[in-house]
Design an enzyme around this catalytic site. Structure first.
Site, PDB file in Angstrom:
ATOM      1  N   ASP A  67       0.557  -1.260  -0.112  1.00  0.00           N
ATOM      2  CA  ASP A  67       0.185  -0.051  -0.095  1.00  0.00           C
ATOM      3  C   ASP A  67       0.954   0.971  -0.153  1.00  0.00           C
ATOM      4  O   ASP A  67       2.100   0.804  -0.565  1.00  0.00           O
ATOM      5  CB  ASP A  67      -1.135   0.133   1.343  1.00  0.00           C
ATOM      6  CG  ASP A  67      -2.168   0.470   0.805  1.00  0.00           C
ATOM      7  OD1 ASP A  67      -1.862   1.649   0.634  1.00  0.00           O
ATOM      8  OD2 ASP A  67      -3.168  -0.126   0.508  1.00  0.00           O
ATOM      9  N   ASP A  68       0.206   2.414   0.331  1.00  0.00           N
ATOM     10  CA  ASP A  68       1.110   3.279   0.426  1.00  0.00           C
ATOM     11  C   ASP A  68       2.430   3.833   1.241  1.00  0.00           C
ATOM     12  O   ASP A  68       2.380   2.951   1.895  1.00  0.00           O
ATOM     13  CB  ASP A  68       0.034   4.529   1.157  1.00  0.00           C
ATOM     14  CG  ASP A  68       0.699   6.164   0.338  1.00  0.00           C
ATOM     15  OD1 ASP A  68       1.472   6.621  -0.077  1.00  0.00           O
ATOM     16  OD2 ASP A  68      -0.197   6.795   0.582  1.00  0.00           O
ATOM     17  N   LYS A 144      -4.305  -0.768  -6.683  1.00  0.00           N
ATOM     18  CA  LYS A 144      -4.867  -0.178  -5.576  1.00  0.00           C
ATOM     19  C   LYS A 144      -4.426   0.940  -6.219  1.00  0.00           C
ATOM     20  O   LYS A 144      -3.733   1.261  -5.907  1.00  0.00           O
ATOM     21  CB  LYS A 144      -4.659  -0.436  -4.762  1.00  0.00           C
ATOM     22  CG  LYS A 144      -5.810   0.349  -3.456  1.00  0.00           C
ATOM     23  CD  LYS A 144      -5.776  -0.158  -1.497  1.00  0.00           C
ATOM     24  CE  LYS A 144      -5.948   0.936  -0.842  1.00  0.00           C
ATOM     25  NZ  LYS A 144      -6.132   0.975   0.552  1.00  0.00           N
ATOM     26  N   ASP A 146      -5.652   4.389  -5.364  1.00  0.00           N
ATOM     27  CA  ASP A 146      -6.782   5.812  -3.974  1.00  0.00           C
ATOM     28  C   ASP A 146      -6.942   7.335  -4.683  1.00  0.00           C
ATOM     29  O   ASP A 146      -7.020   7.409  -6.001  1.00  0.00           O
ATOM     30  CB  ASP A 146      -6.048   6.533  -3.313  1.00  0.00           C
ATOM     31  CG  ASP A 146      -6.122   6.354  -2.192  1.00  0.00           C
ATOM     32  OD1 ASP A 146      -7.589   6.457  -1.880  1.00  0.00           O
ATOM     33  OD2 ASP A 146      -5.563   5.875  -0.951  1.00  0.00           O
ATOM     34  N   GLY A 183     -16.315   5.389  -2.441  1.00  0.00           N
ATOM     35  CA  GLY A 183     -17.808   5.039  -2.699  1.00  0.00           C
ATOM     36  C   GLY A 183     -18.129   6.041  -2.921  1.00  0.00           C
ATOM     37  O   GLY A 183     -19.484   6.556  -2.865  1.00  0.00           O
ATOM     38  N   ARG A 199     -14.190   0.885  -3.780  1.00  0.00           N
ATOM     39  CA  ARG A 199     -14.840   0.546  -2.739  1.00  0.00           C
ATOM     40  C   ARG A 199     -15.696   1.843  -2.842  1.00  0.00           C
ATOM     41  O   ARG A 199     -16.301   2.982  -2.778  1.00  0.00           O
ATOM     42  CB  ARG A 199     -13.664   2.127  -2.096  1.00  0.00           C
ATOM     43  CG  ARG A 199     -12.223   1.122  -1.824  1.00  0.00           C
ATOM     44  CD  ARG A 199     -12.608   0.444   0.220  1.00  0.00           C
ATOM     45  NE  ARG A 199     -12.484   1.276   0.388  1.00  0.00           N
ATOM     46  CZ  ARG A 199     -11.439   2.068   0.944  1.00  0.00           C
ATOM     47  NH1 ARG A 199     -10.639   1.445   0.902  1.00  0.00           N
ATOM     48  NH2 ARG A 199     -11.358   3.525   2.068  1.00  0.00           N
ATOM     49  N   ASP A 203     -12.455   3.813   4.137  1.00  0.00           N
ATOM     50  CA  ASP A 203     -11.124   3.439   4.920  1.00  0.00           C
ATOM     51  C   ASP A 203     -11.894   3.124   6.005  1.00  0.00           C
ATOM     52  O   ASP A 203     -12.790   3.895   6.997  1.00  0.00           O
ATOM     53  CB  ASP A 203     -10.100   4.388   5.919  1.00  0.00           C
ATOM     54  CG  ASP A 203      -9.073   4.873   4.836  1.00  0.00           C
ATOM     55  OD1 ASP A 203      -9.361   4.841   3.148  1.00  0.00           O
ATOM     56  OD2 ASP A 203      -8.320   5.321   4.542  1.00  0.00           O
TER      57      ASP A 203
END
Length: 401
Positions: A67-68, A144, A146, A183, A199, A203
Site C-alpha cells: 500500500d502507500d 489499488k 486511491d 464510494g 470501494r 477507510d
C-alpha cells in the site's frame, strides 16, 4: 481524508475493463491496516512467506499488496518516473515482485489518482502512462488506486485515464484494477465499467462500529456487482486486535456472503490461532468464491443498522457445490442474545410449508445439522455473533443429503 469538489457526472460509459480478471472476489494480503506507512521490503517478504507457511495460499489468498509509502514524494527530474524509496525498498519493486512470484503468489502495488498519494508520495495524476508502463515491467498484478489530492477532477475521468493506460501498457500482462474513491461520485454507476472492484465506503478502522458502517454502505447497490467487478467495503481487520473473537467471526462471515474482496490486513507472523481459524474457514471461502457471484442481500429485518438491535439475515443463491442458498444471520444487539426463525417459504426456497430443507453449518466444516420442514429455528445468537448456513431444499425429506 481530503476534501474534493463533487462535479456532475456528464459522461458516456465506455466498455468494461475486459481483462478477464476478478471472476471471483480477489483474496490476499495488504500492508495498510496493520502497518500503515511503517513498511519496508522485509515486512512484505515475511508476510508473503507466511501465506505459504500457514497454508493460506492454498485457500486462495494469492495477492501480496504493498500500500502507500513505497515511493518518494518527488519524481525523477529527467524521466518523470516514480522513484522507489531506496531506504525502505533497496532491492526495488521488480526484485520484490519476483520474490512474491517465486512463491506462487501475485504482487500488488498502490498509487493515487491525484498529484500525491494520501501519505504525500508521488501520485499518478498526469503520469498514468509512465506509471502503468512501470507496473507492467515490474510484473505488478494488482493496482489499488486511491483518491487523494485529485485537483477536483471528476473521479470517472481520472479512473478511466488509468484504465486506458493499463490497457495500453498491458502487452499480455493484465493487472487487477481496484478503484479506491471511497464510494463517492456515484461510483456504482461506472465502477463496473472501469475497474475490477470499487470501494463503496471510506477507510475501514479497527472497530466494530466501522465494520458495521462499511458493511451497511456496501449493501446499497448489490445489483452492480458480479464476476469481473465487485463492491468493496474495504479490507479485513481480522487479527488486528480491535475486534473481539465473536466480532471477527461476524466480520469475516459478512464479507464472505456479500462476495467482498477478502484482503487480509494483519501481521501474519503473529496472528493468533483463533483469528487464523476464522480466515481459514474453507466453507465460507467457498461461499465467497462462488462462480455465480451474486452478492447476498438482506432478506429479514431490512432497515438501517444505525440503531439496530435486531437479528438481520443476508442471503442469496449460489451455483457451485450442487447449488444452494447461503445465508448469514447477525445479531446486532450489544447486550442481548436473540433467536431467529429461518422460514424457507418466505425466502423463496420452497413453495409450501410442507416441504423439507437440509441445513448445513458453515462454521463447523459444513456439517449437516439436519432436515427441517418449513422452518429452521436458531434459538440463540449472542450479541455481535452470527450463524452461517448452507440450505438445500427438496420435495421429500428422504431425498435430502
Amino acid at each position: 481524508m481530503h476534501f474534493i469538489i463533487l462535479l456532475p457526472l456528464l459522461f458516456v460509459l465506455s466498455s468494461a475493463l475486459n481483462n478477464n480478471l476478478g471472476l471471483t472476489p480477489p483474496m490476499g494480503w495488504n500492508t495498510w491496516n496493520r502497518y500503515g506507512c511503517d513498511i519496508n521490503e522485509t515486512v512484505v517478504m515475511t508476510n508473503a512467506e507466511m501465506l505459504g507457511i500457514l497454508g493460506l495460499d492454498k485457500l486462495g489468498y494469492r495477492y501480496v499488496n504493498v500500500d502507500d509509502c513505497w515511493n518518494l514524494a518527488t519524481r525523477d527530474s529527467m524521466s518523470n518516473r516514480t522513484i522507489v524509496d531506496p531506504e525502505r525498498f533497496p532491492s526495488g519493486m521488480k526484485a520484490l515482485s519476483d520474490f512474491v512470484h517465486d512463491r506462487g503468489l501475485k504482487f500488488g502495488i498502490y498509487s493515487s489518482a491525484g498529484t500525491l498519494t494520501c501519505e504525500g508520495r508521488a501520485g499518478s495524476l498526469g503520469y498514468e502512462d509512465l506509471d502503468a508502463q512501470d507496473y507492467v515491467s515490474w510484473g505488478v498484478d494488482y493496482l489499488k488506486y486511491d483518491n487523494c489530492f485529485n485537483e477536483g477532477i471528476p473521479s470517472f475521468e481520472r479512473y478511466q485515464t488509468m484504465k486506458k493506460a493499463l490497457e495500453k501498457a498491458a502487452h499480455n500482462h493484465t493487472i487487477f484494477y481496484s478503484i479506491c474513491n471511497w464510494g463517492l461520485e456515484e461510483v456504482w454507476q461506472w465502477g463496473n465499467e472501469t475497474g475490477n472492484s470499487w470501494r463503496t465506503a471510506g477507510d475501514i478502522f479497527n472497530s466494530w462500529e466501522s465494520v458495521k458502517y462499511n458493511f451497511e454502505v456496501n449493501q446499497l447497490h448489490p445489483d452492480v456487482a458480479g464476476p469481473g467487478g465487485w463492491n468493496d467495503p474495504d479490507m479485513l481487520e481480522v487479527g488486528n486486535g480491535g475486534l473481539s473473537h465473536t466480532e471477527e467471526r461476524t466480520h469475516f462471515a459478512l464479507w464472505a456472503v456479500v462476495k467482498a474482496p477478502l484482503i487480509l490486513g494483519c501481521n501474519l507472523n503473529t496472528i493468533s490461532n483463533r483469528s487464523l481459524s476464522i480466515i481459514s474457514n474453507k466453507e465460507l471461502i467457498k461461499l465467497n468464491q462462488d462462480s455465480k457471484g451474486d452478492q447476498a442481500v438482506c432478506v429479514h429485518n431490512c432497515h438501517s443498522l444505525k440503531d439496530s438491535e435486531d437479528v438481520q439475515v443476508f442471503g442469496g443463491w449460489n451455483k457451485d457445490n450442487g447449488g444452494y442458498y447461503g445465508l448469514v444471520a447477525v445479531n446486532w444487539n450489544d447486550l442481548e442474545s436473540k433467536p431467529i426463525s429461518i422460514d424457507f417459504k418466505s425466502l423463496g426456497l420452497t413453495k409450501s410449508s410442507e416441504e423439507y430443507c437440509s441445513v448445513y453449518d458453515l462454521w463447523n466444516k459444513g456439517v449437516h445439522i439436519g432436515n427441517y420442514q418449513g422452518k429452521y429455528l436458531i434459538p440463540n445468537i449472542d450479541p455481535h455473533d452470527n450463524v452461517a448456513l448452507k440450505i438445500k431444499c427438496k420435495r421429500k425429506a428422504s431425498s435430502l443429503e
